[in-house]
Write an enzyme that holds these catalytic residues in place. Structure first.
Site, PDB file in Angstrom:
ATOM      1  N   GLY A   1       0.698   5.666   0.884  1.00 11.74           N
ATOM      2  CA  GLY A   1      -0.040   6.750   1.524  1.00 11.74           C
ATOM      3  C   GLY A   1       0.778   8.018   1.537  1.00 11.74           C
ATOM      4  O   GLY A   1       1.849   8.110   0.926  1.00 11.74           O
TER       5      GLY A   1
ATOM      6  N   GLY B   1       0.832  -1.200   0.000  1.00 11.07           N
ATOM      7  CA  GLY B   1       0.000   0.000   0.000  1.00 11.07           C
ATOM      8  C   GLY B   1       0.865   1.247   0.000  1.00 11.07           C
ATOM      9  O   GLY B   1       2.055   1.203   0.320  1.00 11.07           O
TER      10      GLY B   1
ATOM     11  N   ASP C   1      -5.705  10.033  13.293  1.00 12.05           N
ATOM     12  CA  ASP C   1      -6.057   9.672  11.914  1.00 12.05           C
ATOM     13  C   ASP C   1      -6.800   8.343  11.883  1.00 12.05           C
ATOM     14  O   ASP C   1      -6.459   7.439  11.121  1.00 12.05           O
ATOM     15  CB  ASP C   1      -4.798   9.601  11.044  1.00 12.05           C
ATOM     16  CG  ASP C   1      -5.124   9.689   9.548  1.00 12.05           C
ATOM     17  OD1 ASP C   1      -6.272  10.051   9.225  1.00 12.05           O
ATOM     18  OD2 ASP C   1      -4.258   9.397   8.726  1.00 12.05           O
TER      19      ASP C   1
END
Length: 714
Positions: free
Chosen positions: A404, A402, A520
């Site tokens: 980000g 992933g 977050d």
């Protein structure tokens, strides 16, 4: 004369040695274009097959190139091609910068590649939004014109002076990664909120990250831009490859290979030891490794090239005169000393660079912080860079789990077979360094089954690296919004995941060494292990604080749709801000909907606002996910929905604490278990009653038989 002879002999030997080891002439450059076809357009753009300019020089009309004023244009999309990259099957084309100075949403469609063997490159493109009060979004017809990505940028406060050239803090510019395999794309810009004040110009664009320099601070940097380079991946149809393969010899087939991407298209490549064009017959030619790297075999060996590889052959030792041997030995010793001295310099430079990286990556500060409390050895292990480089196959793009705003996560495997996740920062700068150190410090203090476990870090690499336990089943976001029909998400699973996340946040707020605000919380930061248990991750923006502090004041950071509106306006983050974000996650679990969607944006709302409105109008079941309606009890669903509403209260003081939220969810699960237990008890009681009746019947029969032995039960 006595000394002259050995020197003459030495010179003759050196000359013969040079003659015997003279390099062969380099091979001709590999063939990239079809024979008898124009190979370039202009001075800098070489056009490789399957592309071509003249008829019969390209694979089919979709790959035809029009050369206009020494500039190549791809006929099928009518776009100028800036560069062909044959080694990774991509082309670079110009695309416009989307701009709007109006208050209403402005939306523009980029080129449509639906019927073509091209798509927007996932590996090379990034999406940018620039401007004050700007939501920049990407839509795709591939998935029903849904939002596939985007970011938002807010106005720069007057007190905010620091510029962020990487666009990670969403102050006047923002960036996001790009989704994979898209053939159509539309880009829009609009205001985050309606305002009668002065309007600002807003911009959005897709750009090839290999060429683009990240240096954005405000809309002034892009107001004069008209176009930016965008990367497109290209493939060939399976049917076309079959035609190309006809009459290929066995040798030619072994020089190249092709892989099917699963959509009826293929990407071809030259095998190891070859280079050139794999789409041409015998287009991949042998690489002469001996010519390209004279030292490839080392000393006392001779490099011999052969098709596809090379051999290192130990050289035979000639018979020299004793004096020549002495001179050679002396020279060899001298060269050896020079080599050792030079090797020592190289080693010292490498060690110095690692020390500099260690200091630059905050190693000294990190050690001071870790020494200030008892550190779990398993969580404070310092990995070396070569160990992690080998574990991730040199950070291969195929290992990416992933990406980000803070970096990229790779899957790796240690020598003992243990699977790990390695987080690599995008860039080294002060802001990122503080987030990195902050994440190490915070995770080193956390010991909870529902928080991802930190295994260690690496500080000697060019960028800091964090090593985590590997969580195999992805994120809660993927689990909710890309559901698998074979594994439906029942109400029990959703309630369990919500309870586990709430327990972890309650621990962070009230049971940790120092209270910790995550800052977050969102479904993409909640991972699911092999048993689909929830684990909170990504503590880069988290902050710990003294027990007597009621809030921390920071620049606004977070994810749009999950962000506490009270924090957004005041810049004061409290534990109740985490509660608000968790409330949004609860709504996601109840509805199966994304927090930000064009569905809500059309009415100027987000999912959280829309949910509260429906709940107050007694229309909750209009928005609930089908699995929730089918598998959940109404009273439990209503209880969790009302809890979510309390978490989303605009006034932070009126929200419950995470401890209260955790206890209420736990009570709901406990009552659920009690209900199941009572139902099971009733079933068992009925079974016992039936057994008792049968036993009474058997007893009566036995008694009668004892009185009359002529009637035996057997």
């Amino acid at each position: 004369m006595i000394l002259q002879l050995p020197f003459q002999v030495l010179i003759l030997l050196l000359l013969s040695s040079v003659k015997s080891t003279a390099k062969a002439p380099p091979p001709p450059p590999p063939l990239l274009t079809k024979p008898n076809c124009q190979s370039s357009c202009g001075n800098n753009v070489t056009i490789p097959f399957p592309f071509g300019i003249e008829k019969d020089c390209y694979l089919d009309p979709r790959y035809a190139i029009d050369c206009k004023a020494t500039k190549p244009f791809l006929r099928s999309i009518k776009q100028e091609v800036l560069k062909f990259r044959l080694e990774n099957s991509t082309i670079r084309v110009n695309q416009p910068v989307i701009r709007s100075c109006a208050q209403d949403e402005f939306k523009v469609s980029l080129m449509n590649l639906t019927e073509l063997p091209f798509y927007f490159s996932f590996n090379y493109n990034y999406f940018f939004g620039v401007g004050c009060n700007n939501i920049a979004s990407m839509y795709s017809a591939d998935i029903d014109y849904s939002v596939v990505g985007g970011c938002f940028s807010i106005c720069s406060p007057k007190i905010y002076k620091t510029k962020d050239k990487y666009c990670t803090n969403s102050i006047e510019c923002c960036q996001s990664g790009f989704p994979s395999v898209l053939r159509s794309l539309s880009i829009s810009v609009k205001n985050i909120y309606n305002s009668s004040k002065q309007q600002y110009c807003k911009y959005a664009f897709l750009v090839d990250s290999e060429l683009f320099e990240y240096n954005l601070n405000s809309s002034k940097d892009v107001e004069k831009w008209e176009q930016v380079p965008v990367a497109l991946d290209w493939r060939i149809p399976n049917s076309a490859y079959a035609k190309l393969s006809v009459n290929k010899s066995t040798t030619a087939e072994s020089t190249s290979g092709c892989e099917d991407d699963g959509s009826g298209l293929m990407e071809c490549f030259c095998n190891k030891g070859y280079k050139g064009n794999p789409y041409l017959l015998q287009g991949c030619q042998d690489i002469d490794e001996c010519n390209e790297d004279p030292n490839i075999c080392g000393s006392n060996t001779v490099c011999k090239n052969h098709i596809g590889s090379y051999d290192c052959i130990r050289s035979t030792k000639p018979k020299f005169y004793v004096i020549i041997l002495g001179i050679g030995t002396s020279l060899g010793g001298l060269f050896l000393l020079i080599g050792v001295w030079w090797l020592g310099i190289i080693i010292r430079k490498r060690m110095k660079k690692k020390e500099e990286n260690f200091k630059r990556n905050g190693g000294v500060l990190l050690q001071q912080q870790l020494n200030s409390f008892d550190c779990n050895v398993d969580r404070c292990k310092i990995f070396n860079s070569s160990e992690l480089d080998k574990a991730t196959d040199h950070f291969n793009v195929n290992r990416i789990l992933g990406q980000g705003g803070q970096g990229t996560v790779y899957k790796g495997m240690l020598p003992d077979g243990k699977i790990i996740a390695v987080k690599k920062s995008k860039a080294v700068n002060k802001g990122k360094l503080e987030e990195f150190i902050n994440e190490v410090i915070i995770l080193s203090q956390i010991n909870h089954r529902n928080v991802v476990k930190l295994l260690g870090c690496c500080l000697e690499a060019d960028v800091p690296l964090l090593v985590y336990e590997f969580i195999p089943n992805g994120t809660l976001f993927q689990y909710l919004h890309h559901q698998n029909e074979e594994f439906p998400i029942t109400w029990d699973s959703r309630l369990r995941i919500a309870t586990e996340v709430a327990e972890a946040l309650s621990y962070l707020h009230s049971a940790a060494h120092l209270p910790i605000y995550h800052r977050d919380i969102k479904s993409t930061n909640i991972l699911l292990d092999e048993k689909y248990r929830a684990k909170i991750a990504d503590f880069g923006t988290s902050r710990s604080h003294d027990i007597d502090q009621t809030h921390i004041t920071t620049k606004v950071q977070g994810t749009f749709g999950y962000l506490d509106p009270e924090y957004f306006h005041s810049s004061q983050y409290t534990d109740k801000s985490d509660v608000y974000s968790f409330g949004v996650v609860l709504v996601e679990l109840l509805t199966g909907q994304k927090p930000i969607s064009s569905k809500w944006a059309e009415e100027g709302k987000n999912l959280a606002t829309f949910f509260v409105i429906l709940l107050e109008e007694n229309r909750l079941f209009d928005i609930l996910d089908a699995q929730v309606r089918q598998t959940g009890k109404k009273e439990e669903i209503m209880g969790v929905a009302n809890l979510a509403k309390r978490c989303l209260n605009p006034n932070g003081k009126k929200r419950p604490t995470m401890k209260e939220v955790s206890m209420e969810l736990e009570r709901t699960r406990a009552s659920q278990n009690d209900s199941n237990f009572q139902q099971n008890s009733k079933v068992i009681e009925r079974s016992r009653s039936q057994v008792t009746d049968v036993w009474d019947m058997d007893s009566t029969s036995t008694t009668s038989t004892s009185q009359n032995t002529s009637h035996s039960l057997w």
